[in-house]
Design an enzyme around this catalytic site. Structure first.
Site, PDB file in Angstrom:
ATOM      1  N   CYS A  94      -8.899  -2.050 -11.506  1.00 42.38           N
ATOM      2  CA  CYS A  94      -8.314  -0.954 -10.728  1.00 42.38           C
ATOM      3  C   CYS A  94      -7.028  -1.360 -10.031  1.00 42.38           C
ATOM      4  O   CYS A  94      -6.472  -0.582  -9.264  1.00 42.38           O
ATOM      5  CB  CYS A  94      -9.329  -0.392  -9.747  1.00 42.38           C
ATOM      6  SG  CYS A  94      -9.930  -1.610  -8.572  1.00 42.38           S
ATOM      7  N   HIS A 151       0.811  -1.214   0.000  1.00 39.55           N
ATOM      8  CA  HIS A 151       0.000   0.000   0.000  1.00 39.55           C
ATOM      9  C   HIS A 151       0.846   1.267   0.000  1.00 39.55           C
ATOM     10  O   HIS A 151       0.496   2.262  -0.631  1.00 39.55           O
ATOM     11  CB  HIS A 151      -0.997  -0.036   1.158  1.00 39.55           C
ATOM     12  CG  HIS A 151      -2.208  -0.842   0.812  1.00 39.55           C
ATOM     13  ND1 HIS A 151      -3.098  -1.318   1.734  1.00 39.55           N
ATOM     14  CD2 HIS A 151      -2.676  -1.251  -0.393  1.00 39.55           C
ATOM     15  CE1 HIS A 151      -4.064  -1.990   1.110  1.00 39.55           C
ATOM     16  NE2 HIS A 151      -3.822  -1.961  -0.173  1.00 39.55           N
TER      17      HIS A 151
HETATM   18  C1  PEP Z   1      -6.219  -4.561  -5.778  1.00 32.13           C
HETATM   19  O1  PEP Z   1      -6.158  -5.428  -4.909  1.00 32.13           O
HETATM   20  O2  PEP Z   1      -5.843  -4.724  -6.955  1.00 32.13           O
HETATM   21  C2  PEP Z   1      -6.746  -3.234  -5.430  1.00 32.13           C
HETATM   22  C3  PEP Z   1      -6.928  -2.319  -6.352  1.00 32.13           C
HETATM   23  O3  PEP Z   1      -6.994  -2.967  -4.098  1.00 32.13           O
HETATM   24  P1  PEP Z   1      -5.821  -2.588  -3.060  1.00 32.13           P
HETATM   25  O4  PEP Z   1      -4.557  -2.388  -3.851  1.00 32.13           O
HETATM   26  O5  PEP Z   1      -6.249  -1.367  -2.357  1.00 32.13           O
HETATM   27  O6  PEP Z   1      -5.771  -3.785  -2.181  1.00 32.13           O
END
Ligand code: PEP
Ligand code: MG
Length: 410
Positions: free
Chosen positions: A366, A17
């Site tokens: 995403c 993250h």
């Molecule tokens: C993902 O897991 O690809 C996503 C977009 O969510 P995060 O990166 O916030 O876990």
């Protein structure tokens, strides 16, 4: 991070993250530097001793840390590039969109300037970092007790204002608000609470799971979205929001939580689409059943890759990834380029299964792969309606989507 010009960490990976936030802000970040040792008065890296005040230069794209103060320049959109991107848009618009992942009004404005046609992922947990962290910690510690309602009200107020800024910056384009997906170690640390401590937080009470345990959490967030929509509309804009539920593994989970959200939505005069992320292998394999409860899908390919491979997003790049690439056990880092053998076909089959149930099902992506040209080729071939990536990758994504569409036609 807000104050830094660049970031180097000993831990973490490409889709940790922290790295994801850095990419969103356009900060060069080199993460998971195994041989970096930070001592009280100096640091050691690659055999170099760095004293306080020494300069290093970072290339976040290649992952290089270079000793010394190298000359850097900002990339500018030249007229030639603008023309090229307009040609790409002619091919692409109306077929496959490009949105951005952005969590603040400023990021949303930047994304728009780069040509984003909406926000495909607004990570609401990022609104709860910094000076908001104590509010989340208070909520976690309240644990359903007397402080739960007050702590949620404080969070809701902050969230409503933040969301209003994002919706204003993007209006009239859509903003997909992803309800809280807080790996608890990023939030619970420092509360002294052991009740919620987990050995594997990336596999723990994330996303919809925490929401199932703490029913008022997603209700509060939904009210914040509804309130923000009303505020922005009152200010004369035409905002559009969608709500997205993360980390679903079981269709019944989504059905339960959605019923709560629908109660909140029904109490307002808004109509909002409620969709789900597809980011666990089970949700991808059960996509047809999940689609019964979802107005749209958005593939979270970061977690999907983590869970399909069983590679920790936060740890695998530190020790395992480099030898695996050097030995040829992996052709590419699957967190950078979507795995063509299993993950990309899994996405394609989930799109097909979802649309077998809901033929018009809108589908986005995403995860970080949404900004990578090779991955975009697989995703466009799988039939997605849009990709969403960090604001700085939007121009590349516009071009890559057009190229992928031309390739498919050939
Ligand atoms: C993902 O897991 O690809 C996503 C977009 O969510 P995060 O990166 O916030 O876990
Ligand atoms: Mg995820």
């Amino acid at each position: 991070m807000r104050l830094a010009e660049g970031i180097v960490t000993t831990r973490g990976g490409m889709t940790s993250h922290t790295a994801v936030v850095a990419r969103g802000w356009g900060l060069p970040a080199v993460v998971g530097v195994e041989d970096l040792r930070v001592n009280v008065d100096h640091a050691m890296i690659g055999g170099h001793r760095l004293e306080p005040g020494d300069r290093v230069s970072l290339d976040g794209g290649t992952g290089e840390v270079l000793v010394g103060n190298l000359e850097v320049s900002s990339v500018e959109v030249t007229p030639e590039l603008a023309t090229l991107l307009s040609w790409a848009d002619e091919i692409r618009i109306g077929r496959v969109g490009v949105r951005a992942n952005a969590d603040t009004g400023a990021d949303a404005e930047r994304a728009r300037a780069f040509g984003a046609e909406g926000i495909g992922l607004c990570r609401t947990e990022h609104m709860f970092l910094g000076d908001r962290l104590p509010l989340v910690q208070r909520f976690i510690d309240a644990d359903g007790g007397p402080d739960e309602a007050d702590s949620l009200a404080a969070l809701g107020q902050a969230q409503r204002a933040d969301l209003a800024a994002v919706l204003t910056a993007m209006a009239p384009h859509p903003v997909t608000v992803r309800l809280l997906d807080a790996p608890l170690h990023e939030f619970a640390g420092g509360t002294g609470s052991t009740e919620w401590a987990e050995h594997n937080p990336m596999l723990g009470t994330r996303g919809v799971r925490l929401a199932v345990l703490r029913e008022d959490l997603y209700r509060m967030q939904t009210r914040a979205v509804l309130g923000a929509l009303a505020d922005v509309r009152a200010a004369g804009c035409t905002p559009r929001a969608e709500i997205m539920v993360p980390m679903v593994t079981e269709p019944a989970e989504l059905a339960l939580v959605r019923s709560w959200l629908e109660e909140e939505i029904a109490a307002s005069s808004e109509s909002i689409q409620v969709g789900t992320m597809i980011e666990t292998p089970r949700a991808a394999l059960a996509a047809g059943m999940v689609a019964l409860h979802a107005d749209f899908f958005s593939f979270g390919t970061n977690d999907l890759t983590q869970l399909v491979f069983g590679f920790s997003r936060d740890d695998v790049e530190r020790k395992i990834m480099t030898p695996y690439l050097e030995l040829g056990l992996l052709e590419a880092n699957p967190f950078e380029i979507l795995d063509a053998t299993v993950v990309a076909p899994l996405v394609a089959s989930a799109v097909t299964a979802g649309r077998a149930v809901r033929p018009e099902l809108p589908v986005g992506v995403c995860g970080e792969h949404g900004g990578d040209p090779t991955s975009i080729r697989y995703l466009v071939a799988a039939g997605v309606d849009y990709v969403s990536c960090s604001p700085f990758r939007v121009p590349v994504a516009r071009l890559a989507v057009a190229q992928a569409l031309l390739d498919i036609e050939d």
